[in-house]
Motif scaffolding. Sequence first.
Motif, PDB file in Angstrom:
ATOM      1  N   HIS A  60     -16.284  -0.197 -52.772  1.00 27.13           N
ATOM      2  CA  HIS A  60     -16.251   1.181 -52.244  1.00 27.13           C
ATOM      3  C   HIS A  60     -14.813   1.597 -51.938  1.00 27.13           C
ATOM      4  O   HIS A  60     -14.307   1.375 -50.835  1.00 27.13           O
ATOM      5  CB  HIS A  60     -17.115   1.243 -50.975  1.00 27.13           C
ATOM      6  CG  HIS A  60     -17.334   2.623 -50.450  1.00 27.13           C
ATOM      7  ND1 HIS A  60     -18.385   2.933 -49.608  1.00 27.13           N
ATOM      8  CD2 HIS A  60     -16.660   3.786 -50.631  1.00 27.13           C
ATOM      9  CE1 HIS A  60     -18.337   4.214 -49.299  1.00 27.13           C
ATOM     10  NE2 HIS A  60     -17.288   4.760 -49.903  1.00 27.13           N
ATOM     11  N   HIS A  62     -11.756   4.886 -52.770  1.00 28.34           N
ATOM     12  CA  HIS A  62     -11.486   6.238 -53.299  1.00 28.34           C
ATOM     13  C   HIS A  62      -9.985   6.377 -53.540  1.00 28.34           C
ATOM     14  O   HIS A  62      -9.245   6.830 -52.669  1.00 28.34           O
ATOM     15  CB  HIS A  62     -11.887   7.317 -52.293  1.00 28.34           C
ATOM     16  CG  HIS A  62     -13.322   7.279 -51.858  1.00 28.34           C
ATOM     17  ND1 HIS A  62     -14.322   7.961 -52.520  1.00 28.34           N
ATOM     18  CD2 HIS A  62     -13.929   6.659 -50.810  1.00 28.34           C
ATOM     19  CE1 HIS A  62     -15.470   7.766 -51.904  1.00 28.34           C
ATOM     20  NE2 HIS A  62     -15.265   6.969 -50.863  1.00 28.34           N
ATOM     21  N   LYS A 150     -23.842   7.458 -57.224  1.00 29.27           N
ATOM     22  CA  LYS A 150     -23.583   7.682 -55.795  1.00 29.27           C
ATOM     23  C   LYS A 150     -23.964   9.108 -55.436  1.00 29.27           C
ATOM     24  O   LYS A 150     -23.533  10.055 -56.103  1.00 29.27           O
ATOM     25  CB  LYS A 150     -22.088   7.469 -55.523  1.00 29.27           C
ATOM     26  CG  LYS A 150     -21.559   8.002 -54.180  1.00 29.27           C
ATOM     27  CD  LYS A 150     -21.755   7.009 -53.063  1.00 29.27           C
ATOM     28  CE  LYS A 150     -21.196   7.455 -51.719  1.00 29.27           C
ATOM     29  NZ  LYS A 150     -19.764   7.355 -51.574  1.00 29.27           N
ATOM     30  N   HIS A 239     -21.458   2.204 -46.301  1.00 27.77           N
ATOM     31  CA  HIS A 239     -20.832   2.253 -44.974  1.00 27.77           C
ATOM     32  C   HIS A 239     -21.780   2.490 -43.792  1.00 27.77           C
ATOM     33  O   HIS A 239     -21.633   3.448 -43.033  1.00 27.77           O
ATOM     34  CB  HIS A 239     -19.645   3.223 -44.933  1.00 27.77           C
ATOM     35  CG  HIS A 239     -19.859   4.623 -45.449  1.00 27.77           C
ATOM     36  ND1 HIS A 239     -20.947   5.385 -45.130  1.00 27.77           N
ATOM     37  CD2 HIS A 239     -19.071   5.400 -46.238  1.00 27.77           C
ATOM     38  CE1 HIS A 239     -20.822   6.572 -45.707  1.00 27.77           C
ATOM     39  NE2 HIS A 239     -19.695   6.594 -46.384  1.00 27.77           N
ATOM     40  N   ASP A 315     -14.259   1.535 -48.143  1.00 28.94           N
ATOM     41  CA  ASP A 315     -14.193   3.003 -48.158  1.00 28.94           C
ATOM     42  C   ASP A 315     -12.718   3.430 -48.105  1.00 28.94           C
ATOM     43  O   ASP A 315     -12.374   4.441 -47.493  1.00 28.94           O
ATOM     44  CB  ASP A 315     -14.981   3.589 -46.980  1.00 28.94           C
ATOM     45  CG  ASP A 315     -15.381   5.031 -47.219  1.00 28.94           C
ATOM     46  OD1 ASP A 315     -15.121   5.545 -48.317  1.00 28.94           O
ATOM     47  OD2 ASP A 315     -15.945   5.643 -46.291  1.00 28.94           O
TER      48      ASP A 315
END
Length: 435
Positions: A60, A62, A150, A239, A315
């Motif tokens: 996970h 970004h 997702k 998360h 994340d």
Amino acid sequence: MRLLIKNGTIVNSDVTLVSDVLVEEGKIIKIGNNIQPNSLSDKVIDATDCYVMPGGIDPHVHMHLPSPAGFSSDDFLSGSKAALQGGTTTLIDFVTPQKGQSLSDAIDQRKLEAAKSLTNTYFHVSPIEWRNSMEEEIETCFKNGFKSFKVYMAYKSSIGLNDDVLLKVMKAVGKAGGIITVHCELGDDIDELRDKLADEGSLSPEYHPLSRPAKFEAKAVKKAIELANKANCPIYIVHVSSEESLKYIKEAQANGQAVMAETCPQYLLLNDSKYLGNFEQTAPYVMSPPLRKKEDNNALWKAVADGTIVTIGTDHCPFTLNQKERGKHDFRSIPNGAGGVEHRIALLYTYGVLTGKISINKFVEITSTNAAKIFGLFPAKGIIEVGADADIIIWDKQKENIISALSHHSNCDINIYEGVKTVGTPKVVILNGLV
Ligand code: URP
Ligand code: ZN
């Protein structure tokens, strides 16, 4: 050139043993005692007193995420450098199309952005709307090897889905044989509450967590599980941050539903006291979901240990202080997210293994093996065994570090773990057979 790793302690999710490991052309070709280098050109690495573990998989992250405050501050190059530095050799990022853009177009575009990644890099694909062709687009993704999708229940004004669309997407993913990963927070309730707080003049970062309470996450978790059950689709909840959510996850797992859960180091180690202070002190912690209570940290650790939570992602989504300042006078405009990809493994080793909360094998399971299994990378990845890819961490158990934005490798001037001590660090990281 072959690589021979001598005298290390191999740690897999199910076994620990002292052995040598021989690597050739990106693969592990032999494991055994007293393997001898058979030519002067073999490179020998002494792993005495070190763990030899499968490279970390962060499911996970970004990198280069567009936001109204600009792109998240790590692109695929800087973010993957930071990942490797911390022992993570595989990243799973996201493909998020523009409205009206086909999933396959968005995949092609994202692949170009990720071309400079130094790690192995894969993607979850995000349907952000429904159209007649969506079922076919999802099937095509699946045929092309993109099997994880997702969806967002939050962020309703941009990428979040209403329940009816969520169900349609889940049905299509279930039918294709894929897996749905879900950001569980009730978007409409959050939007209403944050606007109410703002109207009352409550605009500083401390109101960010108050606008996204744990019960909004837990209710979304419950709803997502119900929809996935109806759609006959395996669900992976990203998360998870609160004890309240765990109740629904445990219940569904006990009923035999395919429900998997991820948490992140920040939800295990940090709490909402981080929202007390001035803007510069508190804005770095504006992320969604927000940090919760110490009781939630404890419940999440237990859930990791007992197998309710099966993976730890980061994340990773850093923004600089300057970017955070976009919301200096209104917390709703602070870009959400924080970095962590470089620190995940050392934090879990220090505060999980060394404190006795989890075993060394569980540590490998949650940092690598389970993500490989869930997202279709096992047994090429997630394990040290003959035939597997040579993504390997040689782990120095003793070396201490103090995390700081001054020394980290992420392209960001803030670090939510600033000053946190860690013990243990990669001595060598091997990616596809290369040091
Ligand atoms: O605050 C966060 N988590 N930012 C990244 C985007 C997301 O919600 O995962
Ligand atoms: Zn995320």
